[in-house]
Write an enzyme that holds these catalytic residues in place. Sequence first.
Site, PDB file in Angstrom:
ATOM      1  N   TYR A  94       0.817  -1.230   0.000  1.00 48.41           N
ATOM      2  CA  TYR A  94       0.000   0.000   0.000  1.00 48.41           C
ATOM      3  C   TYR A  94       0.846   1.273   0.000  1.00 48.41           C
ATOM      4  O   TYR A  94       0.691   2.139  -0.859  1.00 48.41           O
ATOM      5  CB  TYR A  94      -0.971  -0.012   1.184  1.00 48.41           C
ATOM      6  CG  TYR A  94      -2.007  -1.092   1.001  1.00 48.41           C
ATOM      7  CD1 TYR A  94      -3.160  -0.854   0.279  1.00 48.41           C
ATOM      8  CD2 TYR A  94      -1.799  -2.385   1.503  1.00 48.41           C
ATOM      9  CE1 TYR A  94      -4.097  -1.855   0.068  1.00 48.41           C
ATOM     10  CE2 TYR A  94      -2.728  -3.393   1.294  1.00 48.41           C
ATOM     11  CZ  TYR A  94      -3.874  -3.117   0.574  1.00 48.41           C
ATOM     12  OH  TYR A  94      -4.780  -4.112   0.346  1.00 48.41           O
TER      13      TYR A  94
ATOM     14  N   VAL B  38      15.974  -6.061  -1.381  1.00 46.69           N
ATOM     15  CA  VAL B  38      16.943  -5.089  -0.875  1.00 46.69           C
ATOM     16  C   VAL B  38      17.456  -5.598   0.462  1.00 46.69           C
ATOM     17  O   VAL B  38      16.666  -5.967   1.341  1.00 46.69           O
ATOM     18  CB  VAL B  38      16.288  -3.704  -0.693  1.00 46.69           C
ATOM     19  CG1 VAL B  38      17.286  -2.716  -0.097  1.00 46.69           C
ATOM     20  CG2 VAL B  38      15.755  -3.206  -2.039  1.00 46.69           C
TER      21      VAL B  38
ATOM     22  N   GLU C  76     -14.010  -8.911  13.658  1.00 44.82           N
ATOM     23  CA  GLU C  76     -14.470  -9.189  12.297  1.00 44.82           C
ATOM     24  C   GLU C  76     -15.078 -10.599  12.275  1.00 44.82           C
ATOM     25  O   GLU C  76     -14.521 -11.531  12.851  1.00 44.82           O
ATOM     26  CB  GLU C  76     -13.257  -9.055  11.393  1.00 44.82           C
ATOM     27  CG  GLU C  76     -13.176  -9.924  10.203  1.00 44.82           C
ATOM     28  CD  GLU C  76     -11.726 -10.108   9.774  1.00 44.82           C
ATOM     29  OE1 GLU C  76     -11.419 -11.196   9.285  1.00 44.82           O
ATOM     30  OE2 GLU C  76     -10.896  -9.190   9.943  1.00 44.82           O
TER      31      GLU C  76
ATOM     32  N   HIS D 133      -1.822  -8.151  11.122  1.00 45.93           N
ATOM     33  CA  HIS D 133      -1.737  -6.686  11.131  1.00 45.93           C
ATOM     34  C   HIS D 133      -0.478  -6.181  11.821  1.00 45.93           C
ATOM     35  O   HIS D 133      -0.559  -5.504  12.850  1.00 45.93           O
ATOM     36  CB  HIS D 133      -2.968  -6.088  11.847  1.00 45.93           C
ATOM     37  CG  HIS D 133      -4.278  -6.418  11.202  1.00 45.93           C
ATOM     38  ND1 HIS D 133      -5.494  -6.212  11.830  1.00 45.93           N
ATOM     39  CD2 HIS D 133      -4.571  -6.911   9.978  1.00 45.93           C
ATOM     40  CE1 HIS D 133      -6.472  -6.584  11.018  1.00 45.93           C
ATOM     41  NE2 HIS D 133      -5.954  -7.021   9.893  1.00 45.93           N
TER      42      HIS D 133
ATOM     43  N   ASN E 255      -9.013  -2.906  10.696  1.00 44.01           N
ATOM     44  CA  ASN E 255      -8.093  -3.421   9.681  1.00 44.01           C
ATOM     45  C   ASN E 255      -7.332  -2.232   9.082  1.00 44.01           C
ATOM     46  O   ASN E 255      -7.927  -1.206   8.788  1.00 44.01           O
ATOM     47  CB  ASN E 255      -8.879  -4.161   8.612  1.00 44.01           C
ATOM     48  CG  ASN E 255      -9.924  -5.075   9.246  1.00 44.01           C
ATOM     49  OD1 ASN E 255     -10.891  -4.591   9.806  1.00 44.01           O
ATOM     50  ND2 ASN E 255      -9.711  -6.353   9.187  1.00 44.01           N
TER      51      ASN E 255
ATOM     52  N   PHE F   6      -5.301  -1.273   6.205  1.00 46.37           N
ATOM     53  CA  PHE F   6      -4.716  -0.784   4.947  1.00 46.37           C
ATOM     54  C   PHE F   6      -5.266   0.555   4.468  1.00 46.37           C
ATOM     55  O   PHE F   6      -4.564   1.291   3.778  1.00 46.37           O
ATOM     56  CB  PHE F   6      -4.685  -1.856   3.858  1.00 46.37           C
ATOM     57  CG  PHE F   6      -5.968  -2.240   3.177  1.00 46.37           C
ATOM     58  CD1 PHE F   6      -6.735  -1.332   2.483  1.00 46.37           C
ATOM     59  CD2 PHE F   6      -6.378  -3.575   3.188  1.00 46.37           C
ATOM     60  CE1 PHE F   6      -7.895  -1.722   1.825  1.00 46.37           C
ATOM     61  CE2 PHE F   6      -7.535  -3.976   2.536  1.00 46.37           C
ATOM     62  CZ  PHE F   6      -8.305  -3.039   1.853  1.00 46.37           C
TER      63      PHE F   6
HETATM   64  P1  FDA Z   1       2.800  -4.660   2.563  1.00 46.16           P
HETATM   65  O1  FDA Z   1       3.145  -5.775   3.491  1.00 46.16           O
HETATM   66  O2  FDA Z   1       1.470  -4.663   1.918  1.00 46.16           O
HETATM   67  O3  FDA Z   1       3.868  -4.621   1.370  1.00 46.16           O
HETATM   68  C1  FDA Z   1       5.244  -4.744   1.580  1.00 46.16           C
HETATM   69  C2  FDA Z   1       5.868  -5.286   0.302  1.00 46.16           C
HETATM   70  O4  FDA Z   1       7.273  -5.049   0.342  1.00 46.16           O
HETATM   71  C3  FDA Z   1       5.677  -6.779   0.113  1.00 46.16           C
HETATM   72  O5  FDA Z   1       5.249  -7.034  -1.208  1.00 46.16           O
HETATM   73  C4  FDA Z   1       7.076  -7.352   0.368  1.00 46.16           C
HETATM   74  O6  FDA Z   1       7.336  -8.525  -0.377  1.00 46.16           O
HETATM   75  C5  FDA Z   1       7.964  -6.211  -0.050  1.00 46.16           C
HETATM   76  N1  FDA Z   1       9.262  -6.162   0.638  1.00 46.16           N
HETATM   77  C6  FDA Z   1       9.485  -6.205   1.969  1.00 46.16           C
HETATM   78  N2  FDA Z   1      10.788  -6.085   2.251  1.00 46.16           N
HETATM   79  C7  FDA Z   1      11.426  -5.973   1.059  1.00 46.16           C
HETATM   80  C8  FDA Z   1      12.796  -5.841   0.693  1.00 46.16           C
HETATM   81  N3  FDA Z   1      13.777  -5.798   1.611  1.00 46.16           N
HETATM   82  N4  FDA Z   1      13.101  -5.754  -0.641  1.00 46.16           N
HETATM   83  C9  FDA Z   1      12.120  -5.804  -1.587  1.00 46.16           C
HETATM   84  N5  FDA Z   1      10.797  -5.936  -1.271  1.00 46.16           N
HETATM   85  C10 FDA Z   1      10.459  -6.010   0.025  1.00 46.16           C
HETATM   86  N6  FDA Z   1      -5.811  -5.345   6.209  1.00 46.16           N
HETATM   87  C11 FDA Z   1      -6.988  -4.700   5.993  1.00 46.16           C
HETATM   88  O7  FDA Z   1      -7.041  -3.473   6.086  1.00 46.16           O
HETATM   89  N7  FDA Z   1      -8.107  -5.429   5.676  1.00 46.16           N
HETATM   90  C12 FDA Z   1      -8.099  -6.792   5.599  1.00 46.16           C
HETATM   91  O8  FDA Z   1      -9.124  -7.414   5.304  1.00 46.16           O
HETATM   92  C13 FDA Z   1      -6.869  -7.468   5.842  1.00 46.16           C
HETATM   93  N8  FDA Z   1      -6.797  -8.844   5.818  1.00 46.16           N
HETATM   94  C14 FDA Z   1      -5.565  -9.464   5.863  1.00 46.16           C
HETATM   95  C15 FDA Z   1      -5.468 -10.849   5.646  1.00 46.16           C
HETATM   96  C16 FDA Z   1      -4.214 -11.459   5.576  1.00 46.16           C
HETATM   97  C17 FDA Z   1      -4.112 -12.944   5.347  1.00 46.16           C
HETATM   98  C18 FDA Z   1      -3.040 -10.680   5.745  1.00 46.16           C
HETATM   99  C19 FDA Z   1      -1.667 -11.299   5.667  1.00 46.16           C
HETATM  100  C20 FDA Z   1      -3.129  -9.310   5.980  1.00 46.16           C
HETATM  101  C21 FDA Z   1      -4.388  -8.697   6.039  1.00 46.16           C
HETATM  102  N9  FDA Z   1      -4.501  -7.322   6.225  1.00 46.16           N
HETATM  103  C22 FDA Z   1      -5.723  -6.696   6.098  1.00 46.16           C
HETATM  104  C23 FDA Z   1      -3.310  -6.489   6.495  1.00 46.16           C
HETATM  105  C24 FDA Z   1      -2.846  -5.678   5.283  1.00 46.16           C
HETATM  106  O9  FDA Z   1      -2.698  -6.512   4.156  1.00 46.16           O
HETATM  107  C25 FDA Z   1      -1.523  -4.987   5.647  1.00 46.16           C
HETATM  108  O10 FDA Z   1      -1.770  -4.121   6.742  1.00 46.16           O
HETATM  109  C26 FDA Z   1      -0.946  -4.184   4.494  1.00 46.16           C
HETATM  110  O11 FDA Z   1      -0.708  -4.987   3.364  1.00 46.16           O
HETATM  111  C27 FDA Z   1       0.335  -3.477   4.907  1.00 46.16           C
HETATM  112  O12 FDA Z   1       0.706  -2.576   3.876  1.00 46.16           O
HETATM  113  P2  FDA Z   1       2.196  -2.045   3.767  1.00 46.16           P
HETATM  114  O13 FDA Z   1       2.234  -1.016   2.709  1.00 46.16           O
HETATM  115  O14 FDA Z   1       2.666  -1.661   5.129  1.00 46.16           O
HETATM  116  O15 FDA Z   1       3.099  -3.300   3.347  1.00 46.16           O
END
Ligand code: FDA
Length: 503
Positions: free
Chosen positions: A15, A245, A356, A442, A480, A482
């Site tokens: 995100y 990275v 939820e 989360h 949640n 995002f």
């Molecule tokens: P996010 O984790 O989305 O993205 C990080 C990206 O960076 C990943 O693609 C990763 O591979 C990459 N990355 C990390 N380190 C790296 C490196 N060193 N080099 C290159 N790439 C790297 N939230 C919500 O609001 N509603 C919901 O219904 C749900 N349900 C849910 C279900 C499940 C199963 C999970 C796992 C999570 C949820 N969430 C959720 C949580 C939500 O998905 C989460 O809060 C966000 O994706 C976080 O967004 P970010 O931008 O922080 O990082």
Amino acid sequence: DAVDNAPAIVVGSGYGAAVAALRLGQAGIRTLVLEMGRLWNTPGSDGKVFCSTNAPDQRSMWFRTRTEAPLASFLWLDVVNRDISRYPGVLDRVHFADMSVFVGRGVGGGSLVNGGMAVTPLRSYFAEQFPTVDAAEMYGTYFPRARAMLGVNTVDPAWFEATDWYRFSRVSRKHAQNAGLRTTFVPNVYDFGYMQREAAGTAAKSALAGEVIYGNNQGKRSLDKTYLASALGTGNVTIHTLEKVRAISRAADGTYVLTADRIDTTGNVVETKQYGCRYLFLGGGSLGTSELLVRARETGTLPALNASVGAGWGTNGNVMLGRANHLWDTVGANQSTMPVMGIDDWANTANPVFAEIAPLPTGLEHWVSLYLAITKNPQRAAFTYDAASGTVKLGWSAAQSAVSVGMAKKLFDRINAANATIYRYDLFGGAGKVFADDFTYHPLGGCVLGRATDDYGRVKGYSRLYVTDGSLVPGSIGVNPFVTITALAERTMARVLAEDTAP
Ligand code: FDA
């Protein structure tokens, strides 16, 4: 060594990263996105991009030989998990000593695997967590902008009341109401028009075919279809996949230098690359960004990072649990994977919980009501660097999880008492565990806004270095996360593009 230079680099493609990439691209700034996961756009031999939860294969999990689904068992049998071959699958479960964290891997990050619930936090709680952020501006400008860009929509209430696919939600609503509790509809980024066509049999089933944690083949507006598609459309954004990275440093002229390992689909490092950039945006998520910055501070490559880097981490109070219903209270063999309802007891200051109502789509009647409770757990932990192994550890303890369990238990004891029901003991492993408190969906914090960064995500001690992801959120947001992450990233990008990138 050849250094590949770009004006701006974004690490990750979840995100926070996707917002940064789009806004940079629109501003005419050439931007390189580095994502460790793969691009999920090519069908496998079964004609599908993602595998199903019922028959997971190598596409399901990040370099595993066996899947590690959140529900380990059913009737105490290990019927849920499967042996798979090692591959850069879409869901990862990162294990620390007493906590494991589920995260998405691929272009789109968590948007590829999550439940799509798109919830704007209660304004009063947002203001409590972010006292230095102008809430009026967030609720007037950035939350609406985020929701519009993400494609947030709501289930048609009349269809919800009539369809088999949400019987499980209606049963849980009745049980909550019997305990005097309030439920609320929860918006989602899954296209509910599409879902209704799935139910009518006129579109290929995805949410109605058990697809979610290993990816949705249809219906879901994940980031690759929204922000990232628009970012690529600017012509200024390039995405490199399967590049992780691992180190960040700064050259004498102020250029940020990144070291990235390019892997193949077996996980072998095939090339180590160096990239240089003037502006660096960290969007690796709470784990990814915290790990990079803690390592940079502790190994001395970015020595001016302050002591708050790595601190303020929490689970958003996550606890999962199941209740056993009476035989006459059937939840239905048909269950949509996209949750649309929550039990909202956040206003209960003695025990704030937002739970939820989660699906458990097995294709058979099982009389289980499943929940993911978000509790107001005040516990926080820190990431530390282990020099011997070169890895970053997380100090979260089992006792800190027990605080979330205590809060969830208070709420669900009330619901069980009002309905003369009991918990399910067979869902989370052989030991009869009722509350799954050892994982979170989360992860939040690690580079908290206003502490590790200024009030706009600019990392303290450095210029032109930004955090845009969930690590900015101080461990809890009550819903949640995002939508909050996206809206905060929009706010950061508006400010940074106005103030920092002027020629
Ligand atoms: P996010 O984790 O989305 O993205 C990080 C990206 O960076 C990943 O693609 C990763 O591979 C990459 N990355 C990390 N380190 C790296 C490196 N060193 N080099 C290159 N790439 C790297 N939230 C919500 O609001 N509603 C919901 O219904 C749900 N349900 C849910 C279900 C499940 C199963 C999970 C796992 C999570 C949820 N969430 C959720 C949580 C939500 O998905 C989460 O809060 C966000 O994706 C976080 O967004 P970010 O931008 O922080 O990082």
